[in-house]
Design a protein around this motif. Sequence first.
Motif, PDB file in Angstrom:
ATOM      1  N   ASP A  58     -10.728 -13.818  61.481  1.00 40.57           N
ATOM      2  CA  ASP A  58      -9.867 -14.827  60.864  1.00 40.57           C
ATOM      3  C   ASP A  58      -9.186 -14.197  59.651  1.00 40.57           C
ATOM      4  N   PRO A  59      -7.854 -14.075  59.643  1.00 35.05           N
ATOM      5  CA  PRO A  59      -7.172 -13.444  58.507  1.00 35.05           C
ATOM      6  C   PRO A  59      -7.499 -14.083  57.165  1.00 35.05           C
ATOM      7  N   ALA A  60      -7.690 -15.391  57.133  1.00 34.59           N
ATOM      8  CA  ALA A  60      -8.032 -16.050  55.871  1.00 34.59           C
ATOM      9  C   ALA A  60      -9.388 -15.579  55.362  1.00 34.59           C
ATOM     10  N   GLN A  61     -10.344 -15.413  56.272  1.00 32.46           N
ATOM     11  CA  GLN A  61     -11.660 -14.905  55.875  1.00 32.46           C
ATOM     12  C   GLN A  61     -11.562 -13.455  55.418  1.00 32.46           C
ATOM     13  N   ALA A  62     -10.727 -12.675  56.097  1.00 31.43           N
ATOM     14  CA  ALA A  62     -10.549 -11.274  55.707  1.00 31.43           C
ATOM     15  C   ALA A  62      -9.974 -11.173  54.300  1.00 31.43           C
ATOM     16  N   LEU A  63      -8.967 -11.975  54.025  1.00 31.15           N
ATOM     17  CA  LEU A  63      -8.360 -11.959  52.690  1.00 31.15           C
ATOM     18  C   LEU A  63      -9.344 -12.451  51.637  1.00 31.15           C
ATOM     19  N   ALA A  64     -10.143 -13.458  51.980  1.00 32.73           N
ATOM     20  CA  ALA A  64     -11.145 -13.956  51.032  1.00 32.73           C
ATOM     21  C   ALA A  64     -12.175 -12.869  50.724  1.00 32.73           C
ATOM     22  N   TYR A  65     -12.573 -12.126  51.742  1.00 35.72           N
ATOM     23  CA  TYR A  65     -13.499 -11.010  51.509  1.00 35.72           C
ATOM     24  C   TYR A  65     -12.887  -9.979  50.578  1.00 35.72           C
ATOM     25  N   LEU A  66     -11.657  -9.573  50.854  1.00 30.24           N
ATOM     26  CA  LEU A  66     -11.008  -8.566  50.011  1.00 30.24           C
ATOM     27  C   LEU A  66     -10.938  -9.044  48.561  1.00 30.24           C
ATOM     28  N   ASP A  67     -10.596 -10.308  48.358  1.00 29.36           N
ATOM     29  CA  ASP A  67     -10.567 -10.848  46.997  1.00 29.36           C
ATOM     30  C   ASP A  67     -11.952 -10.804  46.361  1.00 29.36           C
ATOM     31  N   SER A  68     -12.967 -11.103  47.134  1.00 28.54           N
ATOM     32  CA  SER A  68     -14.322 -11.223  46.578  1.00 28.54           C
ATOM     33  C   SER A  68     -14.887  -9.895  46.104  1.00 28.54           C
ATOM     34  N   VAL A  69     -14.406  -8.796  46.669  1.00 24.90           N
ATOM     35  CA  VAL A  69     -14.898  -7.475  46.243  1.00 24.90           C
ATOM     36  C   VAL A  69     -13.884  -6.751  45.348  1.00 24.90           C
ATOM     37  N   GLY A  70     -12.873  -7.458  44.880  1.00 22.84           N
ATOM     38  CA  GLY A  70     -11.898  -6.834  43.978  1.00 22.84           C
ATOM     39  C   GLY A  70     -11.098  -5.730  44.637  1.00 22.84           C
ATOM     40  N   PHE A  71     -10.737  -5.947  45.907  1.00 25.15           N
ATOM     41  CA  PHE A  71     -10.082  -4.890  46.672  1.00 25.15           C
ATOM     42  C   PHE A  71      -8.808  -4.378  46.015  1.00 25.15           C
ATOM     43  N   TYR A  72      -7.985  -5.261  45.481  1.00 25.49           N
ATOM     44  CA  TYR A  72      -6.667  -4.832  45.018  1.00 25.49           C
ATOM     45  C   TYR A  72      -6.768  -3.943  43.782  1.00 25.49           C
ATOM     46  N   ASP A  73      -7.665  -4.266  42.869  1.00 23.61           N
ATOM     47  CA  ASP A  73      -7.901  -3.377  41.726  1.00 23.61           C
ATOM     48  C   ASP A  73      -8.514  -2.061  42.193  1.00 23.61           C
ATOM     49  N   TRP A  74      -9.451  -2.145  43.130  1.00 22.06           N
ATOM     50  CA  TRP A  74     -10.074  -0.939  43.683  1.00 22.06           C
ATOM     51  C   TRP A  74      -9.013  -0.051  44.340  1.00 22.06           C
ATOM     52  N   ASN A  75      -8.144  -0.661  45.124  1.00 28.08           N
ATOM     53  CA  ASN A  75      -7.120   0.109  45.826  1.00 28.08           C
ATOM     54  C   ASN A  75      -6.143   0.766  44.858  1.00 28.08           C
ATOM     55  N   TYR A  76      -5.852   0.076  43.760  1.00 25.21           N
ATOM     56  CA  TYR A  76      -4.972   0.655  42.740  1.00 25.21           C
ATOM     57  C   TYR A  76      -5.563   1.949  42.197  1.00 25.21           C
ATOM     58  N   ARG A  77      -6.882   1.953  41.974  1.00 25.57           N
ATOM     59  CA  ARG A  77      -7.533   3.193  41.530  1.00 25.57           C
ATOM     60  C   ARG A  77      -7.428   4.275  42.599  1.00 25.57           C
ATOM     61  N   GLN A  78      -7.542   3.894  43.853  1.00 28.50           N
ATOM     62  CA  GLN A  78      -7.401   4.872  44.934  1.00 28.50           C
ATOM     63  C   GLN A  78      -5.987   5.442  44.946  1.00 28.50           C
TER      64      GLN A  78
END
Length: 199
Positions: A26-46
């Motif tokens: 479910d894309p909504a669940q996938a996006l919620a997971y990414l938000d919950s682990v701080g994916f976007y800040d993490w990816n910025y560091r990558q």
Amino acid sequence: MNLVFDVGNVLIRWRPEQAVAHHFPDPAQALAYLDSVGFYDWNYRQDGGRGFAEGFAALEAAHPGRAAPLADYPARFGDTIREPIAGSWALIDRLAARGHRLFAITNFAAYTWPVALTLHPRLGTAFADTVVSGIEGLLKPEAAIYRLLLERNALDPATCLFIDDSAANVAGARAVGMAAHHFTTPGGLEADLRRRGLV
């Protein structure tokens, strides 16, 4: 005029939820997971040059037991960037035909950029020069990444129009003297290019 393009969500769609779709169909669940682990800040560091192994260890340390869906992110990255934005590429063709010089500045990890070049070969041929953040260890919207492109190609910022979907990155370009367009759609970009007499 020198046109300086961002890549993600200007030339190719970026859908990071696709990288964890095998865990969260479910894309909504996938996006919620990414938000919950701080994916976007993490990816910025990558995108700033951190290697995947180091980054994954940091993610696991920050979210114990929750990083596993991203363990194979490099292998699944291609699933996140399948779709070219056709209208933007059509504008690139028109700009090139008018004799404008084309450049790119993109926040991309060093280990994912080759995937983008394989899936979208024109990324490797359309531009006179491309500055990739993860390769250079510099990030938008820091002034240094824009200045690197300018200095490497002997460009006057007053002769450049920078195009990006991030308001912060647009502001960063303006801060070094470039004109800039905050991208939302190819149609909006085309209208701005027309106003500027570029297409």
